[in-house]
Write a protein that holds these residues in place. Sequence first.
Motif, PDB file in Angstrom:
ATOM      1  N   ARG A 171       0.841  -1.211   0.000  1.00 21.62           N
ATOM      2  CA  ARG A 171       0.000   0.000   0.000  1.00 21.62           C
ATOM      3  C   ARG A 171       0.872   1.256   0.000  1.00 21.62           C
ATOM      4  N   ALA A 172       1.955   1.247   0.767  1.00 15.75           N
ATOM      5  CA  ALA A 172       2.861   2.391   0.820  1.00 15.75           C
ATOM      6  C   ALA A 172       3.525   2.632  -0.531  1.00 15.75           C
ATOM      7  N   GLU A 201      10.204   6.335  -2.040  1.00 18.20           N
ATOM      8  CA  GLU A 201       9.858   5.059  -2.685  1.00 18.20           C
ATOM      9  C   GLU A 201      11.117   4.219  -2.912  1.00 18.20           C
ATOM     10  N   LYS A 202      12.163   4.855  -3.401  1.00 19.27           N
ATOM     11  CA  LYS A 202      13.420   4.145  -3.635  1.00 19.27           C
ATOM     12  C   LYS A 202      14.011   3.635  -2.318  1.00 19.27           C
ATOM     13  N   LEU A 203      13.892   4.441  -1.276  1.00 14.48           N
ATOM     14  CA  LEU A 203      14.387   4.042   0.042  1.00 14.48           C
ATOM     15  C   LEU A 203      13.582   2.875   0.599  1.00 14.48           C
ATOM     16  N   LEU A 204      12.281   2.877   0.388  1.00 21.63           N
ATOM     17  CA  LEU A 204      11.429   1.779   0.845  1.00 21.63           C
ATOM     18  C   LEU A 204      11.783   0.483   0.119  1.00 21.63           C
ATOM     19  N   VAL A 228       5.392  -0.506   7.372  1.00 22.56           N
ATOM     20  CA  VAL A 228       6.343   0.542   7.721  1.00 22.56           C
ATOM     21  C   VAL A 228       6.183   0.802   9.220  1.00 22.56           C
ATOM     22  N   LYS A 229       7.088   0.246  10.003  1.00 21.66           N
ATOM     23  CA  LYS A 229       6.997   0.350  11.453  1.00 21.66           C
ATOM     24  C   LYS A 229       7.358   1.754  11.913  1.00 21.66           C
ATOM     25  N   ILE A 232       0.977   4.295  -2.785  1.00 22.27           N
ATOM     26  CA  ILE A 232       0.789   5.704  -2.414  1.00 22.27           C
ATOM     27  C   ILE A 232       1.935   6.545  -2.960  1.00 22.27           C
ATOM     28  N   LEU A 233       3.154   6.051  -2.771  1.00 17.70           N
ATOM     29  CA  LEU A 233       4.328   6.821  -3.200  1.00 17.70           C
ATOM     30  C   LEU A 233       4.431   6.899  -4.718  1.00 17.70           C
ATOM     31  N   LYS A 234       3.995   5.845  -5.399  1.00 23.47           N
ATOM     32  CA  LYS A 234       4.085   5.831  -6.862  1.00 23.47           C
ATOM     33  C   LYS A 234       3.206   6.911  -7.486  1.00 23.47           C
ATOM     34  N   PHE A 235       2.048   7.141  -6.894  1.00 22.64           N
ATOM     35  CA  PHE A 235       1.112   8.094  -7.483  1.00 22.64           C
ATOM     36  C   PHE A 235       1.119   9.457  -6.794  1.00 22.64           C
ATOM     37  N   CYS A 236       1.991   9.662  -5.853  1.00 21.06           N
ATOM     38  CA  CYS A 236       2.125  10.968  -5.198  1.00 21.06           C
ATOM     39  C   CYS A 236       2.932  11.892  -6.119  1.00 21.06           C
TER      40      CYS A 236
END
Length: 139
Positions: A48-49, A65-68, A91-92, A52-56
């Motif tokens: 899900r994260a 996104e790259k860091l995740l 993502v804790k 979200i980051l892809k379309f932000c």
Amino acid sequence: MGARKRIRANQIKEAKKEKAFAILRGCPSSPQKMRLVADLVRGKDVQRALDILKFCPREAARKVEKLLLSAIANWSAKNEGKRIEDASLFVKEIFVDGAGILKRLRPAPQGRAHRIRKRSNHVTIVLGSKTAVENVVKE
């Protein structure tokens, strides 16, 4: 280094080995802008994260996104043989700290100069597994 300090340092080192995390240091954008993106993904499932980051539309979202993805790769390196879907990663923790500031001067009217502060930041992502959390609660 004293004995207590060495023992505590070793405990911290062992705890870090069990965590899956990734750190981005010296990212050239202001911490305030990066925190807006970090707040979007805090506590969310990994898939899900990533969506979200892809379309932000923000530039900071690309870097997070790259860091995740890097944190996911670190998790899979530590947990060989386990599938990401089975572990139900989330993502804790994600936090943004200020880094160094480049100070520049911008010319102003009547021979004056205004100071420009070019901020940068450090981002840290820690992943957690919901199955690992459930195992700890059962014990």
